[in-house]
Design a protein around this motif. Structure first.
Motif, PDB file in Angstrom:
ATOM      1  N   GLU A  12       0.835  -1.205   0.000  1.00 31.11           N
ATOM      2  CA  GLU A  12       0.000   0.000   0.000  1.00 31.11           C
ATOM      3  C   GLU A  12       0.870   1.257   0.000  1.00 31.11           C
ATOM      4  O   GLU A  12       0.623   2.203  -0.732  1.00 31.11           O
ATOM      5  CB  GLU A  12      -0.905  -0.021   1.226  1.00 31.11           C
ATOM      6  CG  GLU A  12      -1.846   1.160   1.319  1.00 31.11           C
ATOM      7  CD  GLU A  12      -2.714   1.080   2.567  1.00 31.11           C
ATOM      8  OE1 GLU A  12      -2.902   2.127   3.205  1.00 31.11           O
ATOM      9  OE2 GLU A  12      -3.170  -0.021   2.895  1.00 31.11           O
ATOM     10  N   ALA A  13       1.925   1.246   0.819  1.00 27.19           N
ATOM     11  CA  ALA A  13       2.826   2.397   0.878  1.00 27.19           C
ATOM     12  C   ALA A  13       3.554   2.589  -0.439  1.00 27.19           C
ATOM     13  O   ALA A  13       3.776   3.714  -0.877  1.00 27.19           O
ATOM     14  CB  ALA A  13       3.820   2.229   2.016  1.00 27.19           C
ATOM     15  N   ASN A  14       3.953   1.481  -1.076  1.00 29.79           N
ATOM     16  CA  ASN A  14       4.638   1.583  -2.361  1.00 29.79           C
ATOM     17  C   ASN A  14       3.738   2.168  -3.423  1.00 29.79           C
ATOM     18  O   ASN A  14       4.211   2.801  -4.364  1.00 29.79           O
ATOM     19  CB  ASN A  14       5.165   0.219  -2.794  1.00 29.79           C
ATOM     20  CG  ASN A  14       6.378  -0.191  -2.011  1.00 29.79           C
ATOM     21  OD1 ASN A  14       7.058   0.641  -1.427  1.00 29.79           O
ATOM     22  ND2 ASN A  14       6.654  -1.474  -1.982  1.00 29.79           N
ATOM     23  N   ALA A  15       2.430   1.952  -3.275  1.00 28.70           N
ATOM     24  CA  ALA A  15       1.490   2.528  -4.229  1.00 28.70           C
ATOM     25  C   ALA A  15       1.409   4.046  -4.064  1.00 28.70           C
ATOM     26  O   ALA A  15       1.112   4.768  -4.999  1.00 28.70           O
ATOM     27  CB  ALA A  15       0.111   1.898  -4.061  1.00 28.70           C
ATOM     28  N   GLU A  16       1.690   4.526  -2.858  1.00 28.05           N
ATOM     29  CA  GLU A  16       1.727   5.970  -2.618  1.00 28.05           C
ATOM     30  C   GLU A  16       2.948   6.552  -3.313  1.00 28.05           C
ATOM     31  O   GLU A  16       3.967   5.905  -3.476  1.00 28.05           O
ATOM     32  CB  GLU A  16       1.820   6.264  -1.116  1.00 28.05           C
ATOM     33  CG  GLU A  16       0.595   5.898  -0.328  1.00 28.05           C
ATOM     34  CD  GLU A  16      -0.581   6.801  -0.638  1.00 28.05           C
ATOM     35  OE1 GLU A  16      -0.389   8.023  -0.761  1.00 28.05           O
ATOM     36  OE2 GLU A  16      -1.684   6.251  -0.764  1.00 28.05           O
ATOM     37  N   SER A  17       2.871   7.768  -3.633  1.00 27.78           N
ATOM     38  CA  SER A  17       3.972   8.426  -4.330  1.00 27.78           C
ATOM     39  C   SER A  17       5.127   8.756  -3.379  1.00 27.78           C
ATOM     40  O   SER A  17       4.935   9.412  -2.361  1.00 27.78           O
ATOM     41  CB  SER A  17       3.460   9.700  -4.978  1.00 27.78           C
ATOM     42  OG  SER A  17       4.523  10.460  -5.481  1.00 27.78           O
ATOM     43  N   ALA A  18       6.320   8.281  -3.716  1.00 27.32           N
ATOM     44  CA  ALA A  18       7.513   8.649  -2.947  1.00 27.32           C
ATOM     45  C   ALA A  18       7.742  10.158  -3.044  1.00 27.32           C
ATOM     46  O   ALA A  18       8.289  10.768  -2.131  1.00 27.32           O
ATOM     47  CB  ALA A  18       8.725   7.890  -3.471  1.00 27.32           C
ATOM     48  N   GLU A  19       7.288  10.720  -4.143  1.00 26.47           N
ATOM     49  CA  GLU A  19       7.441  12.160  -4.331  1.00 26.47           C
ATOM     50  C   GLU A  19       6.739  12.950  -3.229  1.00 26.47           C
ATOM     51  O   GLU A  19       7.287  13.920  -2.700  1.00 26.47           O
ATOM     52  CB  GLU A  19       6.880  12.554  -5.701  1.00 26.47           C
ATOM     53  CG  GLU A  19       7.159  13.962  -6.102  1.00 26.47           C
ATOM     54  CD  GLU A  19       6.726  14.219  -7.525  1.00 26.47           C
ATOM     55  OE1 GLU A  19       5.581  14.688  -7.704  1.00 26.47           O
ATOM     56  OE2 GLU A  19       7.518  13.951  -8.442  1.00 26.47           O
ATOM     57  N   LYS A  20       5.549  12.501  -2.833  1.00 28.75           N
ATOM     58  CA  LYS A  20       4.808  13.186  -1.779  1.00 28.75           C
ATOM     59  C   LYS A  20       5.585  13.135  -0.460  1.00 28.75           C
ATOM     60  O   LYS A  20       5.701  14.139   0.239  1.00 28.75           O
ATOM     61  CB  LYS A  20       3.433  12.541  -1.614  1.00 28.75           C
ATOM     62  CG  LYS A  20       2.573  13.183  -0.560  1.00 28.75           C
ATOM     63  CD  LYS A  20       1.209  12.521  -0.488  1.00 28.75           C
ATOM     64  CE  LYS A  20       0.355  13.140   0.611  1.00 28.75           C
ATOM     65  NZ  LYS A  20      -0.937  12.480   0.723  1.00 28.75           N
ATOM     66  N   GLU A  21       6.139  11.985  -0.132  1.00 27.11           N
ATOM     67  CA  GLU A  21       6.907  11.858   1.103  1.00 27.11           C
ATOM     68  C   GLU A  21       8.199  12.678   1.042  1.00 27.11           C
ATOM     69  O   GLU A  21       8.606  13.303   2.018  1.00 27.11           O
ATOM     70  CB  GLU A  21       7.233  10.385   1.367  1.00 27.11           C
ATOM     71  CG  GLU A  21       7.780  10.145   2.743  1.00 27.11           C
ATOM     72  CD  GLU A  21       7.943   8.674   3.074  1.00 27.11           C
ATOM     73  OE1 GLU A  21       8.634   8.392   4.061  1.00 27.11           O
ATOM     74  OE2 GLU A  21       7.407   7.815   2.351  1.00 27.11           O
ATOM     75  N   GLY A  60      10.825   4.240  -2.527  1.00 24.49           N
ATOM     76  CA  GLY A  60      11.820   5.085  -3.169  1.00 24.49           C
ATOM     77  C   GLY A  60      12.848   5.481  -2.121  1.00 24.49           C
ATOM     78  O   GLY A  60      12.884   4.898  -1.036  1.00 24.49           O
ATOM     79  N   ALA A  61      13.665   6.469  -2.435  1.00 19.41           N
ATOM     80  CA  ALA A  61      14.694   6.888  -1.483  1.00 19.41           C
ATOM     81  C   ALA A  61      15.083   8.339  -1.715  1.00 19.41           C
ATOM     82  O   ALA A  61      14.938   8.866  -2.817  1.00 19.41           O
ATOM     83  CB  ALA A  61      15.934   6.000  -1.613  1.00 19.41           C
ATOM     84  N   PHE A  76      15.614   5.452   2.839  1.00 13.14           N
ATOM     85  CA  PHE A  76      14.455   4.825   2.215  1.00 13.14           C
ATOM     86  C   PHE A  76      13.169   5.517   2.647  1.00 13.14           C
ATOM     87  O   PHE A  76      13.055   6.016   3.764  1.00 13.14           O
ATOM     88  CB  PHE A  76      14.393   3.338   2.576  1.00 13.14           C
ATOM     89  CG  PHE A  76      15.574   2.562   2.072  1.00 13.14           C
ATOM     90  CD1 PHE A  76      15.828   2.461   0.705  1.00 13.14           C
ATOM     91  CD2 PHE A  76      16.440   1.951   2.944  1.00 13.14           C
ATOM     92  CE1 PHE A  76      16.916   1.757   0.238  1.00 13.14           C
ATOM     93  CE2 PHE A  76      17.532   1.239   2.494  1.00 13.14           C
ATOM     94  CZ  PHE A  76      17.776   1.146   1.137  1.00 13.14           C
ATOM     95  N   LEU A  77      12.190   5.525   1.748  1.00 13.26           N
ATOM     96  CA  LEU A  77      10.878   6.126   1.985  1.00 13.26           C
ATOM     97  C   LEU A  77       9.824   5.026   2.045  1.00 13.26           C
ATOM     98  O   LEU A  77      10.010   3.946   1.490  1.00 13.26           O
ATOM     99  CB  LEU A  77      10.540   7.110   0.867  1.00 13.26           C
ATOM    100  CG  LEU A  77      11.517   8.271   0.679  1.00 13.26           C
ATOM    101  CD1 LEU A  77      11.204   9.031  -0.600  1.00 13.26           C
ATOM    102  CD2 LEU A  77      11.477   9.187   1.885  1.00 13.26           C
ATOM    103  N   GLY A  78       8.707   5.305   2.679  1.00 16.64           N
ATOM    104  CA  GLY A  78       7.604   4.354   2.749  1.00 16.64           C
ATOM    105  C   GLY A  78       7.801   3.342   3.863  1.00 16.64           C
ATOM    106  O   GLY A  78       8.658   3.494   4.732  1.00 16.64           O
ATOM    107  N   LEU A  79       6.989   2.292   3.845  1.00 15.73           N
ATOM    108  CA  LEU A  79       7.064   1.225   4.843  1.00 15.73           C
ATOM    109  C   LEU A  79       7.976   0.115   4.352  1.00 15.73           C
ATOM    110  O   LEU A  79       7.902  -0.276   3.190  1.00 15.73           O
ATOM    111  CB  LEU A  79       5.671   0.656   5.131  1.00 15.73           C
ATOM    112  CG  LEU A  79       4.670   1.612   5.754  1.00 15.73           C
ATOM    113  CD1 LEU A  79       3.317   0.928   5.907  1.00 15.73           C
ATOM    114  CD2 LEU A  79       5.162   2.094   7.106  1.00 15.73           C
TER     115      LEU A  79
END
Length: 145
Positions: A12-21, A60-61, A76-79
């Motif tokens: 689910e987190a990978n589906a979110e945009s790393a750009e937003k984080e 992403g990272a 690293f970004l996300g879960l």
């Protein structure tokens, strides 16, 4: 697999945009995409990670380039499970000293602050701050005896 499993949450987190984080982290640090470059920060998309570091993790990272050291670390970004940061095997640790801090180093009347972690260094904009990144990642210890 249950909806509450770590794998499901990671997907689910990978589906979110790393750009937003990434932009959220820049906002926390008081940076915009242009000033982030002054600190060696850039976004590595999940699809580009295997080419950049040899594998993909999280969503992403953030690439943290150390000026003049030809060295970088990745946050690293996300879960995900495991370490939050990565640097290539066999590389040494360096002092993170962005160019905006180097400009003040020659003035002995200005205090220099040292912290662990690049993002803490960036957050200290009022006082020139350098960082020791990857302090806890040391796996080799030297013995002078």
């Amino acid at each position: 697999m249950t909806a509450n499993s770590f794998t499901a949450k990671a997907q689910e987190a990978n589906a979110e945009s790393a750009e937003k984080e990434y932009f959220g982290r820049l906002l926390q640090l008081g940076l915009n995409p242009d000033t982030a470059k002054d600190y060696g920060l850039s976004l590595i998309a999940l699809a580009d990670m295997p080419k950049e570091i040899g594998f993909a993790k999280g969503s992403g990272a953030i690439k943290i380039e150390y000026p003049n050291a030809k060295f970088c670390r990745y946050r690293f970004l996300g879960l995900f499970s495991g370490a939050k940061y990565f640097q290539k095997a066999g590389t040494n640790n360096y002092v993170y000293c962005p160019d905006v801090v180097k400009e003040t180093l020659s003035n002995i009347n200005i205090a220099l602050q040292i912290t662990e972690g690049e993002f803490k260094s960036i957050a200290c904009k009022d006082v020139p701050t350098v960082a020791l990144g990857g302090v806890s990642s040391t796996t080799t210890y030297w013995n002078d005896n």
